[in-house]
Motif scaffolding. Structure first.
Motif: not given
Ligand SMILES: C[S@@+](CC[C@H](N)C(=O)[O-])C[C@H]1O[C@@H](n2cnc3c(N)ncnc32)[C@H](O)[C@@H]1O
Length: 265
Positions: A220-242
């Motif tokens: 269970r490593f990072p996958v893009a969140t579908k649950l959260h919104r906002g800048w933290k989620a954008t940063l998480y999905n766009g930068v942290f996950v990849p």
């Protein structure tokens, strides 16, 4: 960023089974991921799609097809998504859960899938099955939510046949998700569950010391969140996950959030 919380109950008082039952009766795992009517075919389809996307590792490491003719017990089966997959693979399945609502939905799911099997409301800390009843006991995300994990682990050992296999998923304290929660202060799902625990690998081994052989693999490593919104989620999905997943798994493996455990009696 999903799953559940690292926090204990505010009072740190031990949870009761009634509190646990009431909580999971109210909050079906991932229920908010579908707008379809609860219990409809579409609802199960949506939740299964969400589950196996978020837990992309799961069908790779648990071969649901591999237990044809075997007696498989799922402890804390929730709405029965994994249970139905074991059944589809030909296993003779039994699911148990404390929550009557989960039991009813899991029964419905098996029926919709035209799969046979039984789903019972039962406390996994004191099961009504005789010793050595099952070839396989599967407990994905269940031990960490019960009142007394050691009692549940001991009961799982008791109902397994000699040489049988238990498959657990426990939350890993020393994981990327725990670190991320501390840094971002983003609340996670089921933060308010009445009982909740994370485990170090040493604690997981201690919990399962009765078993002959125990293999632990962090997943269970990072996958893009579908649950959260906002800048933290954008940063998480766009930068942290990849970024995280771009690192060699040999380095990141130890930080997996789910401890997948295979334990042989
Ligand atoms: C996080 S949900 C996991 C559901 C499912 N296994 C999954 O992976 O999605 C935890 C489940 O464990 C059940 N549970 C907790 N303690 C239990 C106990 N002592 N006996 C039976 N079920 C229990 C809860 O009712 C709930 O449905």
């Amino acid at each position: 960023m999903s799953d559940t919380s690292t926090a204990r109950r505010p009072s740190d008082a031990p949870a009761t089974l009634d509190e646990i039952r009431t909580y999971w009766d109210h909050f079906l795992h991932d229920q908010e991921m579908s707008k379809a009517e609860i219990g409809s075919n579409q609802w199960f389809t949506d939740l299964a799609a969400y589950r196996y996307d978020k837990l992309d590792y799961l069908p790779k490491v648990v071969d649901f097809q591999a237990y044809r003719g075997k007696q498989v017990l799922e402890v804390g089966c929730g709405i029965g998504l994994d249970l139905a997959r074991f059944a589809a693979g030909g296993a003779e399945v039994t699911g148990i859960d404390l929550s009557p609502r989960a039991v009813e939905l899991a029964q419905k799911h098996l029926a919709q899938q035209k799969a046979s099997g039984r789903v019972l409301m039962m406390n996994a800390e004191a099961m009504k099955f005789p010793d050595a009843s099952f070839d396989v006991v599967y407990a994905h995300g269940a031990v960490q939510y019960t009142m007394d994990p050691q009692r549940m682990a001991s009961e799982i050992y008791r109902v397994l046949k000699p040489g049988g296999q238990a498959i657990f998923m426990l939350y890993h304290r020393d994981s990327w998700l725990m670190a991320m929660t501390k840094v971002t202060k983003v609340g996670l799902e089921h933060v308010d569950a009445p009982a909740f625990r994370t485990f170090s690998q040493a604690e997981a081994r201690a919990l399962l010391k009765a078993f002959k052989q125990v293999k632990i693999v962090p997943e269970r490593f990072p996958v893009a969140t579908k649950l959260h919104r906002g800048w933290k989620a954008t940063l998480y999905n766009g930068v942290f996950v990849p970024g995280f997943n771009g690192l060699p798994r040999a380095i990141t493996r130890q930080w997996g959030w789910h401890l997948m455990i295979w334990a042989t009696k």
